[in-house]
Structure formats: structure tokens, C-alpha cells
Design a protein around this motif. Structure first.
Motif, PDB file in Angstrom:
ATOM      1  N   TYR A 155      -9.459  23.087 -48.068  1.00  0.00           N
ATOM      2  CA  TYR A 155     -10.293  23.704 -47.121  1.00  0.00           C
ATOM      3  C   TYR A 155     -10.076  22.624 -46.197  1.00  0.00           C
ATOM      4  O   TYR A 155     -11.089  22.727 -45.994  1.00  0.00           O
ATOM      5  N   ARG A 156      -8.429  21.477 -46.169  1.00  0.00           N
ATOM      6  CA  ARG A 156      -9.003  20.934 -45.060  1.00  0.00           C
ATOM      7  C   ARG A 156      -8.476  20.764 -43.551  1.00  0.00           C
ATOM      8  O   ARG A 156      -7.576  21.517 -43.863  1.00  0.00           O
ATOM      9  N   GLY A 157      -8.850  20.082 -42.986  1.00  0.00           N
ATOM     10  CA  GLY A 157      -7.971  20.377 -41.957  1.00  0.00           C
ATOM     11  C   GLY A 157      -8.428  21.410 -41.094  1.00  0.00           C
ATOM     12  O   GLY A 157     -10.135  22.037 -40.757  1.00  0.00           O
ATOM     13  N   GLU A 158      -8.251  22.163 -39.769  1.00  0.00           N
ATOM     14  CA  GLU A 158      -8.688  23.301 -39.128  1.00  0.00           C
ATOM     15  C   GLU A 158      -9.052  24.584 -40.099  1.00  0.00           C
ATOM     16  O   GLU A 158      -8.244  25.064 -40.617  1.00  0.00           O
ATOM     17  N   THR A 159      -9.716  25.340 -39.376  1.00  0.00           N
ATOM     18  CA  THR A 159     -10.736  26.810 -40.096  1.00  0.00           C
ATOM     19  C   THR A 159     -10.129  27.515 -38.899  1.00  0.00           C
ATOM     20  O   THR A 159     -11.401  27.741 -37.964  1.00  0.00           O
ATOM     21  N   LYS A 194     -12.192  31.371 -43.519  1.00  0.00           N
ATOM     22  CA  LYS A 194     -11.913  30.014 -43.668  1.00  0.00           C
ATOM     23  C   LYS A 194     -12.871  29.119 -44.056  1.00  0.00           C
ATOM     24  O   LYS A 194     -13.080  28.439 -45.223  1.00  0.00           O
ATOM     25  N   MET A 195     -13.876  29.351 -42.830  1.00  0.00           N
ATOM     26  CA  MET A 195     -15.219  28.589 -42.764  1.00  0.00           C
ATOM     27  C   MET A 195     -16.272  28.677 -43.766  1.00  0.00           C
ATOM     28  O   MET A 195     -16.992  27.869 -44.090  1.00  0.00           O
ATOM     29  N   GLN A 196     -16.049  29.812 -43.765  1.00  0.00           N
ATOM     30  CA  GLN A 196     -16.788  30.467 -44.961  1.00  0.00           C
ATOM     31  C   GLN A 196     -16.865  30.309 -46.465  1.00  0.00           C
ATOM     32  O   GLN A 196     -17.687  30.147 -47.593  1.00  0.00           O
ATOM     33  N   ILE A 200     -17.642  26.827 -46.505  1.00  0.00           N
ATOM     34  CA  ILE A 200     -19.347  26.366 -46.793  1.00  0.00           C
ATOM     35  C   ILE A 200     -19.448  26.783 -47.913  1.00  0.00           C
ATOM     36  O   ILE A 200     -20.978  25.772 -49.057  1.00  0.00           O
ATOM     37  N   ASP A 201     -18.935  28.417 -49.025  1.00  0.00           N
ATOM     38  CA  ASP A 201     -19.318  28.483 -50.238  1.00  0.00           C
ATOM     39  C   ASP A 201     -18.999  26.577 -51.530  1.00  0.00           C
ATOM     40  O   ASP A 201     -19.425  26.865 -52.321  1.00  0.00           O
ATOM     41  N   HIS A 202     -18.002  26.486 -50.950  1.00  0.00           N
ATOM     42  CA  HIS A 202     -16.844  25.028 -52.192  1.00  0.00           C
ATOM     43  C   HIS A 202     -18.528  23.765 -51.767  1.00  0.00           C
ATOM     44  O   HIS A 202     -18.689  23.516 -52.812  1.00  0.00           O
ATOM     45  N   ASP A 203     -18.979  23.748 -50.322  1.00  0.00           N
ATOM     46  CA  ASP A 203     -20.137  23.014 -50.529  1.00  0.00           C
ATOM     47  C   ASP A 203     -21.244  23.744 -51.086  1.00  0.00           C
ATOM     48  O   ASP A 203     -22.054  22.566 -51.790  1.00  0.00           O
ATOM     49  N   LEU A 204     -21.565  24.026 -51.038  1.00  0.00           N
ATOM     50  CA  LEU A 204     -22.545  25.083 -52.091  1.00  0.00           C
ATOM     51  C   LEU A 204     -22.295  24.987 -53.380  1.00  0.00           C
ATOM     52  O   LEU A 204     -23.334  24.372 -54.101  1.00  0.00           O
ATOM     53  N   ASP A 205     -21.262  25.453 -53.552  1.00  0.00           N
ATOM     54  CA  ASP A 205     -21.297  25.294 -54.791  1.00  0.00           C
ATOM     55  C   ASP A 205     -21.394  23.627 -55.310  1.00  0.00           C
ATOM     56  O   ASP A 205     -21.454  23.213 -56.172  1.00  0.00           O
TER      57      ASP A 205
END
Length: 447
Positions: free
Chosen positions: A400-404, A409-411, A414-419
Motif C-alpha cells: 500500500y505504497r503510492g497513490e490510493t 485502498k486507504m482503508q 489504515i488497517d495496516h497502520d493500526l496493526d
């Protein structure tokens, strides 16, 4: 017993393998090897629990951990000159003997685990009060956990059959009024209360009825465990509390994170300083405008910060409306396309890390304009700002790098960030840094 064995296993195996290598190659156990053994034991104790991992994951974790331990030991050896006290043959032999010994010891422990459990006596019987979603989830966890001494007898619940969640493991044993007698008659050792918090009178009544038993009682909160961010118990002025959403960088973890950021940033900036100068000159010659582009982003606790990047566009947008870079974007300069493709435009952010505005690893900072849009569209979006933003992150190394372009894709980002917030460790940070290098070399998601 198994937890104690796992805690001592890795340190003991590494120490013993070093002693055996010393005795076989040097002919005796020399003092330098004894000192090294003490250092190795100190930095590897307690060992990690790997009984629940697959064999493939076990081998990966052992090799990964040993790589960093060996790297640290060799760095200390060269820095102090103490490495000259050891035989080169002995050190090279130990480099491959140690991880092989660890893998063999863990596989042997897996074979011996059922017998060690038998030595601890019969299984400990448990029941779950509340046949609801979190209760059924707990039952599945108990059943799926290997080498567990807990034997689930079933559930107790007062609700009608139509309102109960279907459980693949454990059946309904009765109503709450029947619970105390069942516990006493069947020598139940563990009781897990999975009643909703709104049922406080029922909970108090159950607890009062169970005072005549010797069972250990645990409360299972009526929330998904995956929704907790660094969930842990604590006290506030003597009052017990449980954190639902907390930063992983509190106390010693915060000091470790900051120290690693400073050390790695200084080292990286020293190594790439010629590259930074070359990029700056190229940008100046390629198109008019500043070399460094400053943009407002949200940092720790949602406070605005200025983030540095090499300018890769002909414009320096930082207003209320910002259009994400797209494939074939006419705003991108010739050198900018190359910089963005290889993530070289992000290199000035190591200065942000030294300033304390960012970390090397963390959720990627989005432009303020994008934040204001997505915080209203994605639940939990702002939780990612409980930590400093990073140059790279868990989402970026997972595709999930680059344009969303889409909200999905943004969701996912964010799920990975919270993980990442839930599972942070220094080991995870180092893993992300190494994986980032591989992603940059082969990934073409950014433009």
C-alpha cells in the motif's frame, strides 16, 4: 513448565553451542569464550515462545533473530578490538552451529511438549459464561492453541437457543443458576465471564454465587481483541484501569524507539550525504524552484508538522485542496519521476527524524487536506496519529505504497497502520526497514 523451558531454551542453546565449539576447536574452554557466553545469555534471555508457530515460521524467526544477535556481537567485537581474542575458525563455525542448534532444540521441544504437559498433571477444566461472539471466539482460541492444558467443558447462558451464537467447540451446559453446583461437582478450575458490560447486576450475582468455589475467575471484555490498541491493565491513582487505545511508545519503549531513530538516522545521513548533495544539484539544474519542498502534515497527537521532501513537481501545493500524484502526472519533473519511483524524494525526512517530528518507521504522514477528508470517511483514521509518522511503514511494505485511488485502498492502509500500533517491537521496526529496501528495488506502485 513449558513457558519456563522456552524462556531458557535459546540462551542455553546458544551458550552451550559456543562452549562446544570452543572446546572442539581450541581444545579447551578459554576465558574469552566464557565472557562471550555471559554476554550472549544476557541479550537473549528470556527466549521467545515459538511452540504455536509453524515450522517454516520457526526457522525464519530463529534465523532472523540470530542475524541481529550475531551482527551486534561482531559490531561490539570490532569496536572494542576484543574480536582478536577469538579464533576465526571458531567464530565462523559458531555462526552456523548456533542457529542449527536452536532449530533442533525447538523441534525437540515440540516432540517433548506433550510429555511435559503430562508431567504437570491432568488438563485444567474450564467453562465460559456467555455464549456470545467473544465467548465463542475465546473457545475457538482455546481449541486451536497447541500444547494447552486448558480443557473447555462448555458454556453457561440464560438466553434462548435462538439468541445464542453457534459454537464449534463446546456445548451449552446449562443456565447461570446451575453454574455454582456444576463448578463444584466437576472440579472446574477456570471460569471465563463473557457477559456484556451492560449486564453488571448479573455479573455481580454470578461472582457472589461463585465465592463458594476455588475456581479462578477471569473477565473477558465484550469487545473484539483486535480493536484494542496496546490493551493493557494499569492503575490511575490506585484505581485499576484497562487501556483500550494507547501508544506503544510509553516508558522504556519510548526511549528505545527514540534512541534507535537517532542512531539509525545519523548513520544513514552520514552514508547518503554525497547522494543528497548530488540530488540537490540535479533538481536545481532540472527545473526552477526550491530544492526542498515543505508540506504541512499531521504528526504526533494530530499536531501539524512541517515535513521535508526533495521537490519532485513543478508546483509546491500545500493548501486546503491537494491532488495526489497520478501516473503520467504533468506536474512531475523529469528528475522528480526518477526520485519518486525510487523513493529518493523522501530522504530529507531523516532530518525530520532527528528533529523529533518523525520516526524512521511509523504510519506515513498524509497531507493535512487529505487527513481532513479521510478522517470523516474511515473509522479509527486518527488513531494512527497516536505515534509519530514514519518515513516507511507496515502498510508500505505490504503493497500500500503510492497513490490510493479508492477508499478501500486507504482503508487497507489504515488497517495496516493500526496493526503496527498493536504489535510494535524493535524487531518489527528492523524487519520493516529491511523489507523497505527490497520493496523500493522492485516495487513500482509509487509515481
Amino acid at each position: 513448565m513449558l513457558s519456563a523451558v522456552e524462556a531458557i531454551l535459546d540462551p542455553a542453546v546458544l551458550t552451550l553451542s559456543l562452549w562446544l565449539v570452543s572446546a572442539s576447536i581450541e581444545g579447551e574452554l578459554l576465558p574469552p569464550y566464557l565472557i562471550l557466553a555471559v554476554i550472549v545469555f544476557s541479550i537473549t534471555f528470556p527466549g521467545s515462545s515459538r511452540l504455536q508457530s509453524s515450522v517454516k515460521l520457526l526457522i525464519f524467526h530463529v534465523l532472523y533473530s540470530w542475524f541481529w544477535v550475531a551482527l551486534l556481537l561482531f559490531f561490539l567485537g570490532f569496536a572494542t578490538g576484543y574480536i582478536a581474542e577469538f579464533s576465526r575458525e571458531a567464530l565462523i563455525t559458531w555462526l552456523w552451529v548456533a542457529p542449527l542448534s536452536q532449530i533442533g532444540a525447538h523441534l525437540a521441544l515440540r516432540s517433548a511438549a506433550p510429555y511435559l504437559l503430562m508431567l504437570q498433571g491432568p488438563p485444567q477444566r474450564a467453562i465460559i459464561v456467555g455464549m456470545n461472539e467473544q465467548g465463542v471466539a475465546l473457545a475457538s482460541r482455546i481449541h486451536e492453541t497447541r500444547y494447552s492444558k486448558i480443557e473447555l467443558s462448555g458454556f453457561f447462558d440464560d438466553r434462548n437457543q435462538s439468541r445464542l451464537h453457534q459454537a464449534g467447540h463446546g456445548s451449552l451446559l446449562g443456565r447461570l443458576r446451575e453454574l455454582p453446583d456444576f463448578v463444584k461437582e466437576n472440579r472446574i478450575q477456570f471460569i471465563y465471564l463473557s457477559l456484556p458490560m451492560a449486564s453488571q447486576p448479573r455479573i455481580l450475582h454470578v461472582l457472589d454465587e461463585l465465592k463458594d468455589t476455588t475456581a479462578s475467575i477471569y473477565f473477558v471484555p465484550d469487545m473484539f481483541i483486535t480493536d484494542l490498541i496496546q490493551g493493557r491493565s494499569g492503575t490511575v491513582c490506585g484505581t485499576p484501569v484497562v487501556s483500550v487505545c494507547e501508544s506503544p511508545f510509553t516508558g522504556s519503549n519510548g526511549a528505545i524507539k527514540r534512541a534507535s531513530d537517532i542512531i539509525l538516522s545519523l548513520l544513514i545521513l552520514a552514508l547518503i550525504s554525497p547522494l543528497l548533495l548530488l540530488i540537490a544539484i540535479t533538481i536545481r539544474l532540472d527545473s526552477p524552484g526550491p530544492v526542498i519542498f515543505k508540506q504541512r502534515r499531521y504528526g504526533l497527537d494530530g499536531e501539524e508538522i512541517l515535513v521535508y521532501k526533495f521537490r519532485s513537481m513543478r508546483v509546491c501545493e500545500d493548501g486546503d485542496t491537494i491532488v495526489q500524484a497520478q501516473k503520467g502526472d504533468s506536474r512531475i519533473t523529469r528528475i522528480g519521476a526518477f526520485l519518486r519511483k525510487n523513493s529518493l524524494d523522501e530522504l530529507p525526512q531523516f532530518v525530520n527524524v532527528l528533529q523529533g517530528r518523525m520516526s524512521i518507521v511509523g504510519p506515513r504522514p498524509h497531507a493535512v487536506a487529505h487527513n481532513e477528508i479521510y478522517r470523516n470517511l474511515i473509522k479509527g483514521y486518527m488513531i494512527r496519529h497516536k505515534v509519530k509518522p514514519g518515513i516507511t511503514g507496515w502498510a508500505q511494505v505490504n503493497g500500500y505504497r503510492g497513490e490510493t485511488r479508492t477508499l478501500d485502498k486507504m482503508q487497507a492502509r489504515i488497517d495496516h497502520d493500526l496493526d503496527y500500533l498493536r504489535n510494535w517491537s524493535l524487531r518489527l521496526d528492523l524487519h520493516i526497514i529491511l523489507k523497505t529496501i527490497l520493496v523500493v528495488l522492485k516495487d513500482r506502485a509509487a509515481y
